[in-house]
Motif scaffolding. Structure first.
Motif, PDB file in Angstrom:
ATOM      1  N   SER A 127       0.832  -1.015   0.055  1.00 30.06           N
ATOM      2  CA  SER A 127       0.049  -0.062   0.005  1.00 30.06           C
ATOM      3  C   SER A 127       0.740   1.446  -0.087  1.00 30.06           C
ATOM      4  O   SER A 127       0.574   2.355  -0.360  1.00 30.06           O
ATOM      5  CB  SER A 127      -0.813   0.000   1.108  1.00 30.06           C
ATOM      6  N   SER A 128       2.206   1.257   0.328  1.00 24.29           N
ATOM      7  CA  SER A 128       3.013   2.334   0.445  1.00 24.29           C
ATOM      8  C   SER A 128       3.375   2.766  -1.051  1.00 24.29           C
ATOM      9  O   SER A 128       3.921   4.006  -1.271  1.00 24.29           O
ATOM     10  CB  SER A 128       4.317   2.016   1.162  1.00 24.29           C
ATOM     11  N   VAL A 129       3.140   1.875  -2.227  1.00 22.61           N
ATOM     12  CA  VAL A 129       3.611   2.230  -3.502  1.00 22.61           C
ATOM     13  C   VAL A 129       2.491   3.066  -4.112  1.00 22.61           C
ATOM     14  O   VAL A 129       1.349   2.570  -4.250  1.00 22.61           O
ATOM     15  CB  VAL A 129       4.030   1.269  -4.172  1.00 22.61           C
ATOM     16  N   ASN A 130       2.997   4.063  -4.627  1.00 23.83           N
ATOM     17  CA  ASN A 130       1.878   5.080  -5.282  1.00 23.83           C
ATOM     18  C   ASN A 130       2.559   5.522  -6.562  1.00 23.83           C
ATOM     19  O   ASN A 130       3.751   6.548  -6.584  1.00 23.83           O
ATOM     20  CB  ASN A 130       1.481   6.075  -4.411  1.00 23.83           C
ATOM     21  N   LEU A 131       2.521   5.058  -7.895  1.00 22.05           N
ATOM     22  CA  LEU A 131       3.078   5.383  -8.877  1.00 22.05           C
ATOM     23  C   LEU A 131       2.627   6.544  -9.768  1.00 22.05           C
ATOM     24  O   LEU A 131       3.461   7.050 -10.576  1.00 22.05           O
ATOM     25  CB  LEU A 131       3.024   4.205 -10.089  1.00 22.05           C
ATOM     26  N   ASN A 132       1.669   7.235  -9.226  1.00 19.62           N
ATOM     27  CA  ASN A 132       1.270   8.655 -10.050  1.00 19.62           C
ATOM     28  C   ASN A 132       1.284   8.495 -11.360  1.00 19.62           C
ATOM     29  O   ASN A 132       1.988   9.588 -12.110  1.00 19.62           O
ATOM     30  CB  ASN A 132       2.153   9.789  -9.177  1.00 19.62           C
ATOM     31  N   SER A 133       0.855   7.739 -11.960  1.00 25.04           N
ATOM     32  CA  SER A 133       0.622   7.598 -13.552  1.00 25.04           C
ATOM     33  C   SER A 133       2.167   7.713 -14.265  1.00 25.04           C
ATOM     34  O   SER A 133       2.243   8.436 -15.299  1.00 25.04           O
ATOM     35  CB  SER A 133      -0.254   8.821 -14.066  1.00 25.04           C
ATOM     36  N   SER A 134       3.149   6.999 -13.493  1.00 26.96           N
ATOM     37  CA  SER A 134       4.252   6.993 -14.241  1.00 26.96           C
ATOM     38  C   SER A 134       4.677   5.781 -14.923  1.00 26.96           C
ATOM     39  O   SER A 134       5.739   5.147 -15.144  1.00 26.96           O
ATOM     40  CB  SER A 134       5.529   7.110 -13.092  1.00 26.96           C
ATOM     41  N   TYR A 135       3.591   5.096 -15.531  1.00 26.77           N
ATOM     42  CA  TYR A 135       3.665   3.796 -16.281  1.00 26.77           C
ATOM     43  C   TYR A 135       4.326   3.756 -17.288  1.00 26.77           C
ATOM     44  O   TYR A 135       5.166   2.854 -17.574  1.00 26.77           O
ATOM     45  CB  TYR A 135       2.095   3.664 -16.465  1.00 26.77           C
ATOM     46  N   ALA A 136       4.511   4.919 -18.169  1.00 28.80           N
ATOM     47  CA  ALA A 136       5.174   4.903 -19.616  1.00 28.80           C
ATOM     48  C   ALA A 136       6.759   4.726 -19.058  1.00 28.80           C
ATOM     49  O   ALA A 136       7.400   4.072 -19.726  1.00 28.80           O
ATOM     50  CB  ALA A 136       4.656   6.008 -20.287  1.00 28.80           C
ATOM     51  N   TRP A 137       7.175   5.569 -17.996  1.00 37.20           N
ATOM     52  CA  TRP A 137       8.428   5.851 -17.733  1.00 37.20           C
ATOM     53  C   TRP A 137       8.991   4.328 -17.141  1.00 37.20           C
ATOM     54  O   TRP A 137      10.060   3.700 -17.324  1.00 37.20           O
ATOM     55  CB  TRP A 137       8.655   6.792 -16.630  1.00 37.20           C
ATOM     56  N   ILE A 138       8.145   3.599 -16.489  1.00 34.74           N
ATOM     57  CA  ILE A 138       8.270   2.437 -15.710  1.00 34.74           C
ATOM     58  C   ILE A 138       8.593   1.312 -16.981  1.00 34.74           C
ATOM     59  O   ILE A 138       9.486   0.450 -16.970  1.00 34.74           O
ATOM     60  CB  ILE A 138       7.137   2.059 -14.670  1.00 34.74           C
ATOM     61  N   LEU A 139       7.717   1.348 -17.851  1.00 36.66           N
ATOM     62  CA  LEU A 139       7.753   0.269 -19.039  1.00 36.66           C
ATOM     63  C   LEU A 139       9.077   0.802 -19.792  1.00 36.66           C
ATOM     64  O   LEU A 139       9.556  -0.192 -20.113  1.00 36.66           O
ATOM     65  CB  LEU A 139       6.414   0.732 -19.980  1.00 36.66           C
ATOM     66  N   GLY A 140       9.502   1.832 -20.180  1.00 33.81           N
ATOM     67  CA  GLY A 140      10.360   2.487 -21.095  1.00 33.81           C
ATOM     68  C   GLY A 140      11.768   2.014 -20.112  1.00 33.81           C
ATOM     69  O   GLY A 140      12.743   1.225 -20.421  1.00 33.81           O
ATOM     70  N   SER A 141      11.860   1.988 -18.661  1.00 35.83           N
ATOM     71  CA  SER A 141      12.832   1.663 -17.934  1.00 35.83           C
ATOM     72  C   SER A 141      13.292   0.174 -17.902  1.00 35.83           C
ATOM     73  O   SER A 141      14.356  -0.558 -18.275  1.00 35.83           O
ATOM     74  CB  SER A 141      12.796   2.038 -16.441  1.00 35.83           C
ATOM     75  N   VAL A 142      12.088  -0.745 -17.748  1.00 36.25           N
ATOM     76  CA  VAL A 142      12.141  -1.942 -17.734  1.00 36.25           C
ATOM     77  C   VAL A 142      12.610  -2.694 -19.066  1.00 36.25           C
ATOM     78  O   VAL A 142      13.464  -3.812 -19.073  1.00 36.25           O
ATOM     79  CB  VAL A 142      10.765  -2.703 -17.100  1.00 36.25           C
ATOM     80  N   SER A 143      11.842  -2.020 -20.101  1.00 33.75           N
ATOM     81  CA  SER A 143      12.355  -2.431 -21.285  1.00 33.75           C
ATOM     82  C   SER A 143      13.892  -2.182 -21.880  1.00 33.75           C
ATOM     83  O   SER A 143      14.763  -3.269 -22.329  1.00 33.75           O
ATOM     84  CB  SER A 143      11.659  -1.727 -22.598  1.00 33.75           C
ATOM     85  N   LEU A 144      14.468  -1.027 -21.503  1.00 31.27           N
ATOM     86  CA  LEU A 144      16.051  -0.726 -21.583  1.00 31.27           C
ATOM     87  C   LEU A 144      16.537  -1.758 -20.856  1.00 31.27           C
ATOM     88  O   LEU A 144      17.884  -2.367 -21.204  1.00 31.27           O
ATOM     89  CB  LEU A 144      16.206   0.796 -21.309  1.00 31.27           C
ATOM     90  N   VAL A 145      16.495  -1.902 -19.798  1.00 29.56           N
ATOM     91  CA  VAL A 145      17.260  -2.855 -18.682  1.00 29.56           C
ATOM     92  C   VAL A 145      17.033  -4.179 -19.173  1.00 29.56           C
ATOM     93  O   VAL A 145      18.158  -4.977 -19.211  1.00 29.56           O
ATOM     94  CB  VAL A 145      16.729  -2.674 -17.077  1.00 29.56           C
TER      95      VAL A 145
END
Length: 523
Positions: A480-498
């Motif tokens: 419940s402490s995780v709140n991404l605040n609509s950062s989904y595109a950045w997370i997807l890009g980060s995961v893809s690059l790594v």
């Protein structure tokens, strides 16, 4: 010419650097870009030296030098830490981030100068690029750092030089130049921080668990150097040497490390540790659960060795078998991250100390368990364990623990970063525990389309990305402490690059991938 995998790996690193600096652009961005360009050219020189056997020390031969990806890790970590702490208004840690970034750049530049200096004939273009990058970095440091911070940076560089000469001589073929930069650079920084805080105990500010990490890391490193030098002059496999090993370990532990820790935390370390571990009922449940997982990991080791004895002496553990330990790590870290991160922090430090101590027993053949450990662990060797030490399990632990240890708690309100930064402590679990595991398992069993120039498959990489996205969704549900605040595109890009970096790098992915994912998420 550089081969295609190295070019693609370099391109991915350049994209990560540019992505970070599209969000964080300041005077240090010019330094980072200049460092990346010169590291790319110097990497080519290091690769030539490794191929021709012209390097001063013996490095791991089954990989390229890895100078570019390693050179950017510490500077980028410092830059994103500086920005996070600046936005939180914590000036002390903002300055600390600047020191980290400057130190990383100077250490990487030093390693580049070494490569250029021992290359014959002297590469003119590379020298010019190194000179330009060095000038930009030194000019920026001159106008950014105070005198005390400059001294601190130079202290870390001096420690790095001496540690490199000692450890690379004692441990041939254990590292590539890039891995040596990361590991020895990190140890140098930890040692300098411990010395600095020990000399200023009254002024020191920080959580006791931070001091616990510093003392544990420095303690096990100094212990290893001491016994490595000692056993040059005596046979380590005898009972007399083994008794001396255990006796000196107790003397150094109780007579040096414990008083050192007592001076820093101003209380008895053993009493503090016991009180900390059993402070709440949740911690007791977690410790019991982790003990059961540790027992299951030992069970896998014993079962696979029994299988080897019954089948063939040449039997080696498969990729899928080795990934069992990745699943166990995920099962260990996720509950700790959700319910008690401080306990996970301390438990990871203890586990690291135990792993390294057991490796000393195996390496030096200390009786009564040294030869047994050699036999048990030889089953899980791969091409990355080409030196005298077996480090893959230590790198796995470091990969999932570093995001927890490096998480900037003072710069995070209530211990939580906003947006994609909320996933920073999970970087190791996502990159190594989920992504790397899924890529290996599905790539080796169902993969058919290989990435050009590598053994990694397109199916494995896509599965890794998809699995990490599912893992993020599960984290959102259960933490419940995780709140991404609509950062989904950045997370997807980060995961893809790594994940793409995992497909093309020949460095220790357990160490490199979590750090790059942490950098992207913190940016």
């Amino acid at each position: 010419m550089l081969n295609k995998p190295v070019l693609v790996e370099s391109l991915i690193v350049f994209i990560i650097v540019l992505c970070v600096h599209t969000v964080v652009w300041d005077r240090y961005s010019w330094c980072a870009v200049a460092l990346a360009v010169q590291a790319f050219y110097v990497q080519f020189r290091w690769d030539r030296l490794l191929q021709l056997g012209g390097a001063v020390f013996q490095f791991r031969t089954a990989a390229n030098s890895g100078l570019l990806p390693a050179s950017m890790v510490i500077p980028l970590l410092g830059i994103v830490m500086k920005e996070r702490c600046k936005s939180a208004g914590i000036v002390y840690f903002e300055r600390f981030g600047i020191v980290v970034a400057s130190t990383g750049m100077l250490v990487a530049l030093f390693l580049s100068v070494i490569a250029v200096g021992i290359t014959k004939p002297v590469p003119t273009n590379t020298c010019i690029l190194t000179g330009i990058a060095g000038s930009i970095i030194i000019y920026t440091m001159k106008h950014s750092l105070t005198v005390s911070e400059v001294i601190e940076v130079l202290e870390v560089l001096l420690i790095f030089v001496y540690l490199s000469m000692i450890l690379l001589y004692l441990l041939p073929r254990c590292f590539t130049p890039g891995e040596a930069l990361l590991v020895l650079g990190g140890i140098s920084f930890v040692l300098n921080q411990l010395i600095k805080r020990s000399l200023n105990v009254v002024e020191s500010r920080g959580d006791p668990i931070d001091f616990f990490l510093l003392v544990a890391v420095v303690g096990v490193v100094l212990l290893g150097i001491f016994f490595s030098v000692l056993f040059i002059f005596m046979d380590s496999g005898t009972w007399i040497s083994s008794m001396f090993f255990h006796m000196m370990t107790a003397v150094l532990g109780l007579g040096v490390i414990m008083p050192w820790l007592y001076r820093l935390i101003q209380r008895n370390p053993l009493f503090w540790l016991l009180q900390f571990l059993f402070q709440t009922q949740t911690r007791v449940y977690l410790l019991v659960y982790w003990t059961m997982l540790a027992a299951s990991a030992c069970g896998v080791v014993f079962y696979q060795n029994a299988k080897r004895s019954s089948e063939s002496k040449k039997h080696q553990a498969s990729t899928i078998t080795r990934k069992y330990f990745h699943f166990i790590v995920v099962a260990t870290y996720v509950p700790g991250l959700i319910y008690d991160r401080q306990l996970l922090y301390v438990a990871a430090v203890l586990c690291l100390a135990v792993f390294i101590f057991l490796e000393y027993i195996r390496y030096f053949r200390i009786k009564p368990f040294g030869q047994t450990l050699r036999h048990l662990l030889s089953l899980f060797l791969d091409e990355r364990d080409s030196g005298p030490l077996i480090l893959t399990h230590v790198y796995l632990l470091l990969g999932v623990s570093l995001p927890v240890w490096l998480f900037p708690r003072p710069c995070a309100p209530k211990g939580i970063l906003s947006g994609a930064g909320a996933l920073v402590p999970y970087s190791g679990v996502l990159a190594v525990g989920v992504g790397d595991t899924m890529a290996s398992v599905f790539g080796s069993t169902m993969g058919e389309i290989k990435w050009p120039g590598t053994k990694k498959t397109f199916e494995g990489t896509m599965t890794a990305i998809f699995a990490q996205i599912i893992a993020v969704a599960l984290i959102l549900i259960f933490d419940s402490s995780v709140n991404l605040n609509s950062s989904y595109a950045w997370i997807l890009g980060s995961v893809s690059l790594v994940s793409l970096l995992e497909a093309y790098t020949t460095q220790i992915d357990n160490l490199l991938l979590p750090l790059y994912l942490q950098i992207m998420l913190m940016a």
